[in-house]
Scaffold this motif. Structure first.
Motif, PDB file in Angstrom:
ATOM      1  N   GLU A 100     -50.334  60.582 -19.410  1.00 31.63           N
ATOM      2  CA  GLU A 100     -51.637  61.191 -19.139  1.00 31.63           C
ATOM      3  C   GLU A 100     -51.530  62.710 -19.050  1.00 31.63           C
ATOM      4  N   LEU A 101     -50.336  63.213 -18.762  1.00 31.10           N
ATOM      5  CA  LEU A 101     -50.095  64.660 -18.745  1.00 31.10           C
ATOM      6  C   LEU A 101     -49.612  65.157 -20.106  1.00 31.10           C
ATOM      7  N   GLY A 102     -49.536  64.248 -21.084  1.00 31.59           N
ATOM      8  CA  GLY A 102     -49.092  64.612 -22.422  1.00 31.59           C
ATOM      9  C   GLY A 102     -47.604  64.452 -22.647  1.00 31.59           C
ATOM     10  N   VAL A 103     -46.877  63.957 -21.625  1.00 36.68           N
ATOM     11  CA  VAL A 103     -45.423  63.791 -21.733  1.00 36.68           C
ATOM     12  C   VAL A 103     -45.138  62.410 -22.325  1.00 36.68           C
ATOM     13  N   LEU A 104     -44.579  62.398 -23.523  1.00 40.15           N
ATOM     14  CA  LEU A 104     -44.293  61.146 -24.233  1.00 40.15           C
ATOM     15  C   LEU A 104     -42.831  60.781 -24.071  1.00 40.15           C
ATOM     16  N   SER A 105     -42.530  59.479 -24.155  1.00 36.59           N
ATOM     17  CA  SER A 105     -41.141  59.060 -23.971  1.00 36.59           C
ATOM     18  C   SER A 105     -40.841  57.786 -24.743  1.00 36.59           C
ATOM     19  N   TRP A 106     -39.567  57.656 -25.096  1.00 33.95           N
ATOM     20  CA  TRP A 106     -39.061  56.489 -25.816  1.00 33.95           C
ATOM     21  C   TRP A 106     -37.688  56.139 -25.265  1.00 33.95           C
ATOM     22  N   ARG A 107     -37.296  54.886 -25.451  1.00 29.86           N
ATOM     23  CA  ARG A 107     -35.910  54.482 -25.241  1.00 29.86           C
ATOM     24  C   ARG A 107     -35.334  54.151 -26.615  1.00 29.86           C
ATOM     25  N   LEU A 108     -34.241  54.828 -26.965  1.00 28.17           N
ATOM     26  CA  LEU A 108     -33.624  54.654 -28.277  1.00 28.17           C
ATOM     27  C   LEU A 108     -32.153  54.290 -28.124  1.00 28.17           C
ATOM     28  N   ASP A 109     -31.526  53.944 -29.240  1.00 28.10           N
ATOM     29  CA  ASP A 109     -30.124  53.532 -29.249  1.00 28.10           C
ATOM     30  C   ASP A 109     -29.238  54.761 -29.469  1.00 28.10           C
ATOM     31  N   ALA A 110     -28.784  55.376 -28.366  1.00 26.96           N
ATOM     32  CA  ALA A 110     -28.035  56.636 -28.439  1.00 26.96           C
ATOM     33  C   ALA A 110     -26.667  56.476 -29.100  1.00 26.96           C
ATOM     34  N   ASP A 111     -26.131  55.260 -29.125  1.00 25.83           N
ATOM     35  CA  ASP A 111     -24.826  55.054 -29.751  1.00 25.83           C
ATOM     36  C   ASP A 111     -24.917  55.033 -31.273  1.00 25.83           C
ATOM     37  N   ASN A 112     -26.135  54.859 -31.785  1.00 26.34           N
ATOM     38  CA  ASN A 112     -26.311  54.759 -33.240  1.00 26.34           C
ATOM     39  C   ASN A 112     -27.427  55.677 -33.735  1.00 26.34           C
ATOM     40  N   TYR A 113     -27.503  56.881 -33.187  1.00 22.05           N
ATOM     41  CA  TYR A 113     -28.624  57.754 -33.546  1.00 22.05           C
ATOM     42  C   TYR A 113     -28.620  58.145 -35.025  1.00 22.05           C
ATOM     43  N   GLU A 114     -27.444  58.152 -35.659  1.00 22.54           N
ATOM     44  CA  GLU A 114     -27.389  58.524 -37.080  1.00 22.54           C
ATOM     45  C   GLU A 114     -28.120  57.521 -37.965  1.00 22.54           C
ATOM     46  N   THR A 115     -28.136  56.256 -37.554  1.00 16.85           N
ATOM     47  CA  THR A 115     -28.720  55.213 -38.400  1.00 16.85           C
ATOM     48  C   THR A 115     -29.928  54.530 -37.745  1.00 16.85           C
ATOM     49  N   ASP A 116     -30.408  55.045 -36.628  1.00 21.85           N
ATOM     50  CA  ASP A 116     -31.479  54.398 -35.873  1.00 21.85           C
ATOM     51  C   ASP A 116     -32.808  54.504 -36.630  1.00 21.85           C
ATOM     52  N   GLU A 117     -33.326  53.353 -37.060  1.00 20.05           N
ATOM     53  CA  GLU A 117     -34.579  53.326 -37.813  1.00 20.05           C
ATOM     54  C   GLU A 117     -35.766  53.767 -36.958  1.00 20.05           C
TER      55      GLU A 117
END
Length: 198
Positions: A42-59
């Motif tokens: 609501e304050l405009g702060v967006l967030s995600w949980r991603l796979d940090a061990d595979n960031y090179e290939t993370d779709e």
């Protein structure tokens, strides 16, 4: 388990106390007062949980970058051993400031705190850990510090050529700040952002 539960394993938010103790401490209020990641949105702060061990290939990361136009990418390691002029830089990061573009950080190792102001100008501390990605909107007053582990490695993303210029508070006259206030701080509590072009 909802999507926010998954994100909350790598991102947590709470209201800060007013203590001026070490900035790297959690600074919880007593009793602790947590916020959901939807409240942060609501304050405009967006967030995600991603796979940090595979960031090179993370779709999923690839899709976010394509959808949001994040063409630039580099890495920043913040710790006494890796960052030149560490003491000076960590002080600068913790000065309250805004940017005229989004600040996008994806924590691929370590952790740190991004502090943002709420509608009433109170500090909210956002703890970003490995796998957490956060987008701070242009015009939001914020600051950054490490936690007591003293280490973060973050992917920095940007639309086009990066501009890292901080504008220390007060800079309320900047168009980015005015747009932020109109889009996120002046809206009614209906969960809908006001269209700045309207």
């Amino acid at each position: 388990m909802g999507a926010s539960d998954k994100r909350e394993e790598v991102l947590q938010a709470w209201y800060m106390d007013d203590s001026d103790e070490d900035q790297r401490l959690p600074h919880h209020r007593e009793p602790k007062e947590f916020l959901s990641l939807d409240q942060l949105a609501e304050l405009g702060v967006l967030s995600w949980r991603l796979d940090a061990d595979n960031y090179e290939t993370d779709e999923e990361l690839k899709k976010i970058r394509e959808e949001r136009g994040y063409s630039y990418m580099d890495f920043c390691e913040v710790c006494p051993e890796k960052l030149p002029n560490y003491e000076e830089k960590i002080k600068n990061f913790f000065e309250e400031h805004l940017h005229t573009d989004e600040e996008i950080r994806y924590c691929v190792a370590g952790s740190g705190y991004f502090d943002v102001r709420d509608h009433n100008d109170k500090w909210i501390r956002v703890w970003v850990k490995k796998g957490g990605m956060i987008v701070l909107p242009a015009g939001i007053y914020h600051r950054f510090t490490l936690d007591t582990d003293n280490y973060i490695k973050a992917m920095r993303l940007f639309v086009g050529d990066p501009i890292w210029t901080p504008y220390n508070r007060p800079h309320d006259h900047l168009p980015a700040r005015k747009d932020y206030i109109e889009n996120f701080l002046l809206k009614e509590g209906d969960g809908q952002a006001v269209d700045a072009a309207a």
